[in-house]
Design a protein around this motif. Structure first.
Motif, mmCIF file in Angstrom:
data_model
loop_
_atom_site.group_PDB
_atom_site.id
_atom_site.type_symbol
_atom_site.label_atom_id
_atom_site.label_comp_id
_atom_site.label_asym_id
_atom_site.label_seq_id
_atom_site.Cartn_x
_atom_site.Cartn_y
_atom_site.Cartn_z
ATOM 1 N N MET A 160 68.294 43.590 65.154
ATOM 2 C CA MET A 160 67.511 42.380 65.026
ATOM 3 C C MET A 160 67.027 41.987 66.398
ATOM 4 S SD MET A 160 70.395 39.453 64.548
ATOM 5 C CE MET A 160 71.694 39.259 65.748
ATOM 6 N N VAL A 161 65.938 41.246 66.452
ATOM 7 C CA VAL A 161 65.429 40.731 67.698
ATOM 8 C C VAL A 161 65.811 39.281 67.776
ATOM 9 C CG1 VAL A 161 63.376 40.334 69.094
ATOM 10 C CG2 VAL A 161 63.517 42.331 67.601
ATOM 11 N N LEU A 162 66.409 38.907 68.923
ATOM 12 C CA LEU A 162 67.009 37.590 69.026
ATOM 13 C C LEU A 162 65.980 36.534 69.341
ATOM 14 C CD1 LEU A 162 70.115 38.598 71.074
ATOM 15 C CD2 LEU A 162 69.855 38.470 68.597
ATOM 16 N N GLY A 163 66.317 35.306 69.053
ATOM 17 C CA GLY A 163 65.568 34.188 69.554
ATOM 18 C C GLY A 163 64.532 33.630 68.634
ATOM 19 N N GLY A 164 64.068 34.427 67.646
ATOM 20 C CA GLY A 164 63.059 33.931 66.733
ATOM 21 C C GLY A 164 61.813 33.535 67.477
ATOM 22 N N ALA A 180 76.536 47.145 72.436
ATOM 23 C CA ALA A 180 75.934 45.822 72.323
ATOM 24 C C ALA A 180 75.832 45.162 73.700
ATOM 25 C CB ALA A 180 76.747 44.949 71.373
ATOM 26 N N ASP A 181 74.775 44.386 73.889
ATOM 27 C CA ASP A 181 74.584 43.545 75.073
ATOM 28 C C ASP A 181 74.516 44.356 76.367
ATOM 29 O OD1 ASP A 181 74.749 41.496 73.236
ATOM 30 O OD2 ASP A 181 76.862 41.081 73.648
ATOM 31 N N THR A 182 73.780 45.466 76.333
ATOM 32 C CA THR A 182 73.607 46.302 77.534
ATOM 33 C C THR A 182 72.150 46.520 77.901
ATOM 34 O OG1 THR A 182 73.694 48.318 76.182
ATOM 35 C CG2 THR A 182 75.773 47.558 77.164
ATOM 36 N N VAL A 183 71.210 45.989 77.113
ATOM 37 C CA VAL A 183 69.790 46.283 77.303
ATOM 38 C C VAL A 183 69.050 45.001 77.683
ATOM 39 C CG1 VAL A 183 67.688 47.197 76.256
ATOM 40 C CG2 VAL A 183 69.905 48.160 75.629
ATOM 41 N N LEU A 184 68.278 45.060 78.772
ATOM 42 C CA LEU A 184 67.532 43.900 79.262
ATOM 43 C C LEU A 184 66.048 44.233 79.364
ATOM 44 C CD1 LEU A 184 67.525 41.032 80.670
ATOM 45 C CD2 LEU A 184 67.533 42.302 82.813
ATOM 46 N N ASN A 215 71.752 42.493 72.637
ATOM 47 C CA ASN A 215 71.254 43.451 71.650
ATOM 48 C C ASN A 215 72.403 43.953 70.807
ATOM 49 O OD1 ASN A 215 71.702 45.010 74.423
ATOM 50 N ND2 ASN A 215 72.147 46.469 72.771
ATOM 51 N N PRO A 216 72.141 44.430 69.592
ATOM 52 C CA PRO A 216 73.188 45.105 68.813
ATOM 53 C C PRO A 216 73.434 46.488 69.385
ATOM 54 C CG PRO A 216 71.102 45.265 67.676
ATOM 55 C CD PRO A 216 70.854 44.388 68.881
ATOM 56 N N ALA A 217 74.493 47.149 68.969
ATOM 57 C CA ALA A 217 74.723 48.539 69.366
ATOM 58 C C ALA A 217 73.549 49.386 68.879
ATOM 59 C CB ALA A 217 76.036 49.042 68.782
ATOM 60 N N ILE A 218 73.063 50.276 69.760
ATOM 61 C CA ILE A 218 71.913 51.123 69.431
ATOM 62 C C ILE A 218 72.363 52.575 69.525
ATOM 63 C CG2 ILE A 218 69.548 51.731 70.026
ATOM 64 C CD1 ILE A 218 69.320 49.018 71.429
ATOM 65 N N GLY A 275 69.044 58.038 69.693
ATOM 66 C CA GLY A 275 67.878 58.288 68.871
ATOM 67 C C GLY A 275 67.437 57.109 68.030
ATOM 68 N N GLY A 276 68.131 55.979 68.137
ATOM 69 C CA GLY A 276 67.809 54.815 67.319
ATOM 70 C C GLY A 276 66.682 53.978 67.910
ATOM 71 N N ASP A 277 66.135 53.098 67.090
ATOM 72 C CA ASP A 277 65.084 52.202 67.546
ATOM 73 C C ASP A 277 65.635 51.257 68.608
ATOM 74 O OD1 ASP A 277 63.260 53.295 65.772
ATOM 75 O OD2 ASP A 277 63.670 51.820 64.199
ATOM 76 N N MET A 278 64.867 51.053 69.672
ATOM 77 C CA MET A 278 65.254 50.089 70.693
ATOM 78 C C MET A 278 65.053 48.678 70.146
ATOM 79 S SD MET A 278 66.422 51.720 73.280
ATOM 80 C CE MET A 278 66.470 50.435 74.521
ATOM 81 N N VAL A 279 66.091 47.883 70.217
ATOM 82 C CA VAL A 279 66.041 46.500 69.743
ATOM 83 C C VAL A 279 66.162 45.603 70.969
ATOM 84 C CG1 VAL A 279 67.077 44.780 68.230
ATOM 85 C CG2 VAL A 279 67.107 47.198 67.576
ATOM 86 N N LEU A 280 65.111 44.852 71.235
ATOM 87 C CA LEU A 280 65.019 44.106 72.480
ATOM 88 C C LEU A 280 64.992 42.604 72.223
ATOM 89 C CD1 LEU A 280 62.234 46.283 74.156
ATOM 90 C CD2 LEU A 280 64.715 46.534 74.370
ATOM 91 N N SER A 281 65.615 41.854 73.106
ATOM 92 C CA SER A 281 65.635 40.398 72.985
ATOM 93 C C SER A 281 64.260 39.819 73.280
ATOM 94 C CB SER A 281 66.668 39.804 73.949
ATOM 95 O OG SER A 281 66.261 40.009 75.287
#
Length: 423
Positions: A1-5, A79-83, A106-109, A112-118
């Motif tokens: 999910m992408v955080l913050g809406g 989780a929480d390693t991507v900025l 971020n959730p655990a990625i 090969g998974g989709d990058m999920v960015l805040s």
């Protein structure tokens, strides 16, 4: 999910927030040796007030609905390693680059998974009446101290429009102001994207050596291209290296420095488990190699903490008189039973010294291993030493990040207790 809406804090005078999704072609360049460049599609929503007046500072939000690149098939990202950080382009009545910064959320990625960015946020001070358009620009994805830089390859559609009315102290319509209206710039330690620029230290002159009274010699920083054999396969990477020397009698104490910033550890590393070494290559009048090594990590390294490559030290006892050169050679890293060996693909001189031949020195390429009590070793060809089976035990893949260059791409540590083995 992408955080913050799409939440947005607006100034009291700003109008209702509005946003629309846009997509644009993007070229992404991962860290050296990690993956090939990627051409993909980025989808973004930019939220901004529909109306405001000159003098207002408005908040804007960049929401990723799709990043252009995926996580390379090398390592799971916890989780929480991507900025993410990036630049939003303002145009029309006012031109500005708006620095946008996300959070390391971020959730655990998986590999090969989709990058999920805040969501990324920034602010823009409005200085000119008229229509101001906002469009996404380049962005950088930081993970484990490495950067993937994604740049638009075509025209990016407008994602949001602000109708700016005249206000006290503002510029008249049609008089754009410089782009210094941007605020909320990203922290250099978080958002700096990799570049190929390297700082250089003054190199020692050919006259350095005996006769001048000088005892300390500073080498030039050189960006060394490496071909690396790692537990996860072959990697190509670049690292800035500098060789300094201090004269002691007829010999020189060498210090090999890996300059620049460091990367974060992807796992808990026990104390005394990581040890780097290098074979410094001699050239010019002298031939052979000089072994230099660093200490092991004196204390445990926690997951997420920086991994620093310590200074490597060795003793150079000249085996020839004349102008002798020193270049970074084969780099190896010992860690927890695995081996990484990196060989330069071209020789780059960091330091030149005027040397005087010493007894039992590193004489012109003869096979005299151990001529200086283990500090100096030479090869009959004067080439790079074979270090894959050193007495220091197994070697482990270690990532080196130097602000603008990355050795071994992502830091990979195998056989970590309590963690899944990385392949």
């Amino acid at each position: 999910m992408v955080l913050g809406g799409a939440g947005l804090a607006l100034g009291l005078t700003a109008g209702t927030a509005q946003a629309a999704e846009v997509s644009y072609a993007t070229h992404c360049v991962p860290p050296a040796g990690v993956a090939d460049p990627i051409d993909g599609t980025t989808k973004v929503e930019v939220t901004a007030p529909a109306t405001a007046k000159v003098g207002d500072t408005v908040d804007v939000v960049w929401k990723f609905t799709q990043a252009a690149s995926k996580n390379p098939d090398i390592i799971d990202l916890p989780a929480d390693t991507v900025l993410p950080t990036g630049t939003l382009k303002a145009a029309g009545a006012q031109t500005a680059d708006v620095a946008m910064t996300g959070t390391r959320t971020n959730p655990a990625i998986p590999k090969g998974g989709d990058m999920v960015l805040s969501d990324m946020k920034g602010t823009l001070k409005l200085t000119t009446a008229g229509t101001v358009t906002l469009a996404p620009g380049a962005y950088t994805v930081n993970a484990y101290g490495t950067n993937t830089v994604c740049t638009p390859t075509g025209t990016v559609p407008t994602s949001a429009t602000i109708n700016v009315t005249a206000g006290d102290g503002g510029s008249p319509s049609g008089s754009p102001t410089p782009s210094d209206s941007t605020s909320s710039s990203a922290s250099p330690s978080e958002s700096a994207s990799p570049s190929d620029s390297t700082s250089t230290s003054p190199s020692a002159s050919p006259s350095d050596g005996t006769g001048t009274g000088q005892t300390d010699f500073t080498g030039k920083e050189v960006s060394v291209p490496y071909a690396c054999k790692t537990p996860i396969g072959d990697k190509n990477a670049t690292s800035p290296v500098q060789i300094n020397a201090s004269k002691d009698g007829g010999s020189y104490a060498l210090t090999v420095k890996f300059n620049g910033s460091v990367m974060d550890s992807p796992a808990d590393i026990p104390a005394d488990s990581v040890k780097p070494s290098m074979e410094v290559v001699l050239g010019g009048a002298d031939k052979g190699t000089v072994h230099a090594e660093g200490p092991t990590n004196s204390s445990p390294i926690k997951s997420g903490d920086p991994i620093k490559i310590p200074d490597l030290t060795g003793t150079y006892k000249p085996g020839a008189s004349g102008s002798s050169t020193l270049s970074p050679g084969v780099l190896t890293v010992n860690a927890l039973g695995t081996t990484t060996t990196c060989t330069p693909t071209k020789s780059l001189v960091s330091l030149t010294l005027d040397t005087t031949e010493q007894a039992s020195g590193a004489s012109g390429g003869s096979s005299t291993s151990g001529g200086t009590s283990g500090s100096t070793s030479t090869s009959t060809s004067g080439g790079l030493a074979e270090t894959g089976s050193s007495s220091h035990g197994g070697l482990k893949a270690l990532g080196l990040v130097s602000g603008t260059a990355i050795l071994l791409g992502v830091a990979v540590f195998t056989f970590m207790p309590g963690r899944r083995r990385l392949r």
